[in-house]
Design a protein around this motif. Structure first.
Motif, PDB file in Angstrom:
ATOM      1  N   ARG A  31      10.510   2.452  19.470  1.00  9.15           N
ATOM      2  CA  ARG A  31      10.819   1.327  18.593  1.00  9.15           C
ATOM      3  C   ARG A  31       9.629   0.912  17.730  1.00  9.15           C
ATOM      4  N   ASP A  32       8.459   1.483  17.987  1.00  7.50           N
ATOM      5  CA  ASP A  32       7.292   1.139  17.166  1.00  7.50           C
ATOM      6  C   ASP A  32       7.476   1.636  15.732  1.00  7.50           C
ATOM      7  N   VAL A  33       7.029   0.842  14.800  1.00  7.01           N
ATOM      8  CA  VAL A  33       7.059   1.245  13.401  1.00  7.01           C
ATOM      9  C   VAL A  33       5.853   2.148  13.138  1.00  7.01           C
ATOM     10  N   MET A  34       6.105   3.267  12.480  1.00  3.77           N
ATOM     11  CA  MET A  34       5.049   4.221  12.162  1.00  3.77           C
ATOM     12  C   MET A  34       4.869   4.275  10.644  1.00  3.77           C
ATOM     13  N   GLY A  35       3.656   4.568  10.235  1.00  3.57           N
ATOM     14  CA  GLY A  35       3.427   4.626   8.796  1.00  3.57           C
ATOM     15  C   GLY A  35       2.196   5.413   8.417  1.00  3.57           C
ATOM     16  N   TRP A  36       2.066   5.651   7.139  1.00  3.40           N
ATOM     17  CA  TRP A  36       0.888   6.289   6.544  1.00  3.40           C
ATOM     18  C   TRP A  36       0.262   5.312   5.554  1.00  3.40           C
ATOM     19  N   TYR A  37      -1.043   5.193   5.654  1.00  2.00           N
ATOM     20  CA  TYR A  37      -1.828   4.401   4.713  1.00  2.00           C
ATOM     21  C   TYR A  37      -2.868   5.320   4.103  1.00  2.00           C
ATOM     22  N   ARG A  38      -3.451   4.890   2.995  1.00  2.00           N
ATOM     23  CA  ARG A  38      -4.524   5.673   2.401  1.00  2.00           C
ATOM     24  C   ARG A  38      -5.586   4.742   1.834  1.00  2.00           C
ATOM     25  N   GLN A  39      -6.780   5.290   1.754  1.00  2.00           N
ATOM     26  CA  GLN A  39      -7.890   4.530   1.203  1.00  2.00           C
ATOM     27  C   GLN A  39      -8.733   5.442   0.338  1.00  2.00           C
ATOM     28  N   ALA A  40      -8.796   5.114  -0.944  1.00  2.00           N
ATOM     29  CA  ALA A  40      -9.616   5.856  -1.892  1.00  2.00           C
ATOM     30  C   ALA A  40     -11.001   5.196  -1.958  1.00  2.00           C
ATOM     31  N   PRO A  41     -12.010   5.931  -2.383  1.00  2.00           N
ATOM     32  CA  PRO A  41     -13.368   5.366  -2.480  1.00  2.00           C
ATOM     33  C   PRO A  41     -13.394   4.103  -3.319  1.00  2.00           C
ATOM     34  N   GLY A  42     -13.975   3.046  -2.785  1.00  2.00           N
ATOM     35  CA  GLY A  42     -14.104   1.800  -3.510  1.00  2.00           C
ATOM     36  C   GLY A  42     -12.848   0.962  -3.579  1.00  2.00           C
ATOM     37  N   LYS A  43     -11.809   1.395  -2.878  1.00  2.00           N
ATOM     38  CA  LYS A  43     -10.543   0.656  -2.913  1.00  2.00           C
ATOM     39  C   LYS A  43     -10.137   0.222  -1.514  1.00  2.00           C
ATOM     40  N   GLN A  44      -9.234  -0.733  -1.452  1.00  2.00           N
ATOM     41  CA  GLN A  44      -8.717  -1.188  -0.167  1.00  2.00           C
ATOM     42  C   GLN A  44      -7.692  -0.200   0.367  1.00  2.00           C
ATOM     43  N   ARG A  45      -7.546  -0.213   1.676  1.00  2.00           N
ATOM     44  CA  ARG A  45      -6.511   0.603   2.298  1.00  2.00           C
ATOM     45  C   ARG A  45      -5.143   0.066   1.868  1.00  2.00           C
ATOM     46  N   GLU A  46      -4.237   1.008   1.551  1.00  2.00           N
ATOM     47  CA  GLU A  46      -2.920   0.603   1.072  1.00  2.00           C
ATOM     48  C   GLU A  46      -1.826   1.373   1.795  1.00  2.00           C
ATOM     49  N   LEU A  47      -0.680   0.735   1.889  1.00  2.00           N
ATOM     50  CA  LEU A  47       0.470   1.369   2.504  1.00  2.00           C
ATOM     51  C   LEU A  47       1.002   2.470   1.592  1.00  2.00           C
ATOM     52  N   VAL A  48       1.297   3.626   2.179  1.00  2.00           N
ATOM     53  CA  VAL A  48       1.924   4.724   1.446  1.00  2.00           C
ATOM     54  C   VAL A  48       3.411   4.773   1.778  1.00  2.00           C
ATOM     55  N   ALA A  49       3.724   4.805   3.065  1.00  2.00           N
ATOM     56  CA  ALA A  49       5.117   4.888   3.498  1.00  2.00           C
ATOM     57  C   ALA A  49       5.207   4.424   4.947  1.00  2.00           C
ATOM     58  N   ARG A  50       6.397   3.942   5.298  1.00  2.00           N
ATOM     59  CA  ARG A  50       6.600   3.418   6.639  1.00  2.00           C
ATOM     60  C   ARG A  50       8.007   3.774   7.088  1.00  2.00           C
ATOM     61  N   ILE A  51       8.177   3.972   8.400  1.00  2.00           N
ATOM     62  CA  ILE A  51       9.492   4.305   8.943  1.00  2.00           C
ATOM     63  C   ILE A  51       9.666   3.580  10.263  1.00  2.00           C
ATOM     64  N   ASP A  52      10.836   2.982  10.459  1.00  2.00           N
ATOM     65  CA  ASP A  52      11.057   2.266  11.711  1.00  2.00           C
ATOM     66  C   ASP A  52      11.821   3.157  12.697  1.00  2.00           C
ATOM     67  N   SER A  53      12.157   2.596  13.834  1.00  2.00           N
ATOM     68  CA  SER A  53      12.774   3.392  14.892  1.00  2.00           C
ATOM     69  C   SER A  53      14.151   3.893  14.503  1.00  2.00           C
ATOM     70  N   GLY A  54      14.815   3.191  13.587  1.00  2.00           N
ATOM     71  CA  GLY A  54      16.139   3.610  13.158  1.00  2.00           C
ATOM     72  C   GLY A  54      16.130   4.565  11.984  1.00  2.00           C
ATOM     73  N   GLY A  55      14.940   4.905  11.524  1.00  2.00           N
ATOM     74  CA  GLY A  55      14.829   5.838  10.407  1.00  2.00           C
ATOM     75  C   GLY A  55      14.782   5.174   9.040  1.00  2.00           C
ATOM     76  N   TYR A  56      14.808   3.847   9.035  1.00  2.00           N
ATOM     77  CA  TYR A  56      14.696   3.150   7.746  1.00  2.00           C
ATOM     78  C   TYR A  56      13.290   3.337   7.198  1.00  2.00           C
ATOM     79  N   THR A  57      13.209   3.671   5.906  1.00  2.00           N
ATOM     80  CA  THR A  57      11.919   3.957   5.294  1.00  2.00           C
ATOM     81  C   THR A  57      11.656   3.050   4.094  1.00  2.00           C
ATOM     82  N   ASN A  58      10.389   2.845   3.819  1.00  2.00           N
ATOM     83  CA  ASN A  58      10.021   2.240   2.548  1.00  2.00           C
ATOM     84  C   ASN A  58       8.720   2.883   2.063  1.00  2.00           C
ATOM     85  N   TYR A  59       8.597   2.962   0.753  1.00  2.00           N
ATOM     86  CA  TYR A  59       7.510   3.681   0.112  1.00  2.00           C
ATOM     87  C   TYR A  59       6.808   2.806  -0.921  1.00  2.00           C
ATOM     88  N   ALA A  60       5.542   3.093  -1.118  1.00  2.00           N
ATOM     89  CA  ALA A  60       4.834   2.491  -2.236  1.00  2.00           C
ATOM     90  C   ALA A  60       5.427   3.026  -3.537  1.00  2.00           C
TER      91      ALA A  60
END
Length: 119
Positions: A31-60
């Motif tokens: 049931r944990d939500v899993m996701g990918w984040y990224r951080q470019a040099p000099g920038k803040q970490r940002e959400l790339v994509a996320r998926i919940d336990s039911g397969g619902y996804t959201n993207y940057a």
């Protein structure tokens, strides 16, 4: 304890593809939500994509239509298929697991994997 290990990063030309993987071990709940984040040099970490336990996804917005996130709960793995890569996708990509919700949660992070897209 939770351990997240990313793999699959590397150097690719613009327009190319990469597939990132994250292997989760330890006290894992489907049931944990899993996701990918990224951080470019000099920038803040940002959400790339996320998926919940039911397969619902959201993207940057920046990756919609090019990246696809997926998870295999039986194998405790998370993937990010990245197509049509652009130089601005260059960053360290981090696997994330979020336990809890609302204002009460705990974030777990992997060590990150470098993705470099050349023009």
């Amino acid at each position: 304890q939770v351990r997240l290990v990313e793999s699959g990063g590397g150097l690719v030309q613009a327009g190319g593809s990469l597939r990132l993987s994250c292997a989760a071990s330890g006290n894992i709940f489907s049931r944990d939500v899993m996701g990918w984040y990224r951080q470019a040099p000099g920038k803040q970490r940002e959400l790339v994509a996320r998926i919940d336990s039911g397969g619902y996804t959201n993207y940057a917005d920046a990756v919609k239509g090019r990246f696809t996130i997926s998870r295999d709960n039986a194998k405790n793995t998370l993937h990010l298929q990245m197509n049509s890569l652009k130089p601005e996708d260059t960053a360290v990509y981090y696997c994330n697991m979020r336990r809890g919700g609302g204002s009460v949660y705990v974030d777990y992070w992997g060590q990150g994997t470098q993705v470099t897209v050349s023009s």
